[in-house]
Design an enzyme around this catalytic site. Structure first.
Site, PDB file in Angstrom:
ATOM      1  N   GLU A  22       5.090 -12.577   0.818  1.00 26.74           N
ATOM      2  CA  GLU A  22       5.454 -11.697  -0.286  1.00 26.74           C
ATOM      3  C   GLU A  22       6.702 -10.924   0.102  1.00 26.74           C
ATOM      4  OE1 GLU A  22       1.786  -9.247  -0.806  1.00 26.74           O
ATOM      5  OE2 GLU A  22       0.965 -10.872   0.386  1.00 26.74           O
TER       6      GLU A  22
ATOM      7  N   ARG B 248       0.800  -1.222   0.000  1.00 25.21           N
ATOM      8  CA  ARG B 248       0.000   0.000   0.000  1.00 25.21           C
ATOM      9  C   ARG B 248       0.838   1.280   0.000  1.00 25.21           C
ATOM     10  NH1 ARG B 248      -2.695  -3.956   2.620  1.00 25.21           N
ATOM     11  NH2 ARG B 248      -4.887  -4.198   2.048  1.00 25.21           N
TER      12      ARG B 248
ATOM     13  N   ASP C 205      -1.681  -9.789   8.339  1.00 21.99           N
ATOM     14  CA  ASP C 205      -1.573  -9.073   7.062  1.00 21.99           C
ATOM     15  C   ASP C 205      -0.531  -7.986   7.280  1.00 21.99           C
ATOM     16  OD1 ASP C 205      -1.936  -8.095   4.539  1.00 21.99           O
ATOM     17  OD2 ASP C 205      -4.086  -7.698   4.736  1.00 21.99           O
TER      18      ASP C 205
ATOM     19  N   HIS D 196      -0.928  -2.444  -4.588  1.00 17.87           N
ATOM     20  CA  HIS D 196      -0.395  -3.359  -5.604  1.00 17.87           C
ATOM     21  C   HIS D 196      -0.360  -2.780  -7.026  1.00 17.87           C
ATOM     22  CE1 HIS D 196      -0.027  -6.313  -2.571  1.00 17.87           C
ATOM     23  NE2 HIS D 196      -1.180  -6.921  -2.672  1.00 17.87           N
TER      24      HIS D 196
ATOM     25  N   HIS E 272       2.984 -12.929  -5.704  1.00 15.49           N
ATOM     26  CA  HIS E 272       1.829 -13.040  -4.826  1.00 15.49           C
ATOM     27  C   HIS E 272       1.205 -14.432  -4.840  1.00 15.49           C
ATOM     28  CE1 HIS E 272      -1.395 -11.509  -2.393  1.00 15.49           C
ATOM     29  NE2 HIS E 272      -0.993 -10.256  -2.520  1.00 15.49           N
TER      30      HIS E 272
HETATM   31  C1  BGC Z   1      -2.358  -7.549   1.146  1.00 15.21           C
HETATM   32  C2  BGC Z   1      -3.773  -7.819   1.555  1.00 15.21           C
HETATM   33  C3  BGC Z   1      -4.610  -7.894   0.318  1.00 15.21           C
HETATM   34  C4  BGC Z   1      -4.060  -8.995  -0.553  1.00 15.21           C
HETATM   35  C5  BGC Z   1      -4.821  -9.170  -1.838  1.00 15.21           C
HETATM   36  C6  BGC Z   1      -1.900  -8.659   0.255  1.00 15.21           C
HETATM   37  O1  BGC Z   1      -0.619  -8.405  -0.192  1.00 15.21           O
HETATM   38  O2  BGC Z   1      -1.511  -7.405   2.242  1.00 15.21           O
HETATM   39  O3  BGC Z   1      -4.252  -6.807   2.394  1.00 15.21           O
HETATM   40  O4  BGC Z   1      -5.950  -8.147   0.616  1.00 15.21           O
HETATM   41  O5  BGC Z   1      -2.734  -8.720  -0.858  1.00 15.21           O
HETATM   42  O6  BGC Z   1      -5.025  -8.000  -2.462  1.00 15.21           O
END
Ligand code: BGC
Length: 367
Positions: free
Chosen positions: A331, A94, A265, A119, A193
């Site tokens: 990740e 983010r 998360d 992302h 991812h």
């Molecule tokens: C994030 C999550 C998100 C997910 C899918 C992850 O990298 O930390 O918050 O929901 O990606 O978008």
């Protein structure tokens, strides 16, 4: 040596095959590359979003299972909102208020996650059609993907030339080498991812997997999941995975950070070894199958995400669905919101410099 077998043929050990995988919304053909190593373990990758579509590795009895979530056709990846297996960029994770400044100039991105950018924006690298080339490698099967992200794409400055080399080694390791150059100062933070379930995709939740994360600190978040800038000690918190612990052991504890994430998360600060190479970031063991995953990386951080937003509504591979916490992600990355956090390691890439990271997902078994 990689060989390009004809479409539709059964993959032979020690080969790479290419087959049709569907079409983009504007009608361009999408391919699936199946990389089979000498032992018959297999990774398939699509040039749409550079996504890892399947990853078949043995359990302690030699039985292969597909340990990543995904879709059967390109269309699934076109519609996907969960980033299954994708190459994420230009900025993984983010960016607060979808905004950052470089040399006094403010850049505005799309707000695709509440007030924030997530992302790479509305059409990140996960929605791009990458150029693919099969490479020949001594120690396994290899695929090169490249993509030119144009100056201004999703609000980011600079023409960014990106190259990702996937190598599936004969020792069941998936090495991902990312590099990029730019013609204008920009920010870059690429990640991969994959959603893992070492018991097999679609087989249930991952709460019994034993996890070790080599991190003494993590980056806590605010209610919109933006890193506050603090590096917090994991000691005495449910974020202490320095000794192997079941993912589910503390996930529902009454902890402010777990509540904000709906589970884990969070970005962990990898304890890096002194040399410049890859450090072990995490190790996961699935006790019933014996499958083990180790994550090695040159990156300073790893986002541990327990699939809290999965809702079981998406039809995945072979018709299975993926309910909440049916997979985990590790990740590797620079820290979230680094463009707005001067104390975090820099994500700025200038013309003349080369962005270069390596992450390896190593699979093995424990008896
Ligand atoms: C994030 C999550 C998100 C997910 C899918 C992850 O990298 O930390 O918050 O929901 O990606 O978008």
């Amino acid at each position: 040596m990689s060989t390009l077998a004809s479409a539709g043929a059964t993959p032979q050990p020690g080969s790479t095959t290419k087959k049709p995988f569907g079409k983009t919304p504007d009608g361009q053909p999408v391919d699936l590359y199946v990389l089979t190593n000498k032992s018959g373990a297999e990774v398939s990758i699509t040039n749409f979003g550079g996504a890892v579509v399947s990853l078949k590795v043995p359990d302690r009895n030699g039985k292969l299972a597909d340990v990543v979530l995904g879709y059967d056709t390109a269309d699934g990846y076109v519609k996907d909102k969960s980033y299954f297996g994708a190459l994420v960029g230009r900025y993984g994770n983010r960016i607060a208020h979808a905004q950052f400044s470089l040399d006094g100039k403010t850049y505005t991105l799309a707000k695709n996650n509440g007030e924030n950018s997530l992302h790479g924006g509305l059409k990140g690298f996960n929605k791009a059609l990458w150029k693919a080339k099969i490479l020949s490698k001594k120690d396994g099967q290899s695929l090169e993907l490249s993509y030119l992200s144009k100056d201004g794409e999703e609000g980011f400055p600079g023409n960014l030339k990106v190259r990702v080399i996937y190598t599936w080694t004969d020792a069941n390791a998936l090495r991902i080498e990312d590099s990029a150059t730019t013609d204008k100062k920009t920010v870059v933070n690429l990640t991969s991812h994959s959603y893992f379930n070492l018991a097999g995709q679609g087989s249930g939740d991952i709460l019994g997997h034993q996890l070790m994360i080599q991190a003494d600190k993590f980056t806590p978040v605010d209610p919109s999941l933006i890193a506050t800038g603090e590096l917090r000690d994991v000691a005495g918190t449910p974020f202490d995975f320095r000794k192997p612990t079941a993912i589910g052991a503390r996930i529902d504890q009454d902890d402010e950070q777990l509540k904000l994430g709906g589970g884990y998360d969070h970005n962990f600060v990898v304890r890096r070894s002194a040399d410049a190479g890859e450090s072990l970031a995490a190790r996961v063991v699935e006790p019933t199958s014996g499958r083990v995953l180790e994550v090695w990386t040159t990156e300073p951080g790893v986002q541990f995400y327990t699939g809290n937003f999965l809702d079981g509504k998406t039809a995945g591979k072979g018709g299975v669905t993926y309910p909440r916490r049916n997979a985990f992600c590790l990740e590797t990355q620079h820290f979230p919101d680094s463009p707005n956090q001067p104390k975090f390691p820099s994500v700025v890439l200038a013309p003349g410099a080369r962005y270069h990271t390596i992450t390896t997902y190593k699979f093995s078994v424990e008896k």
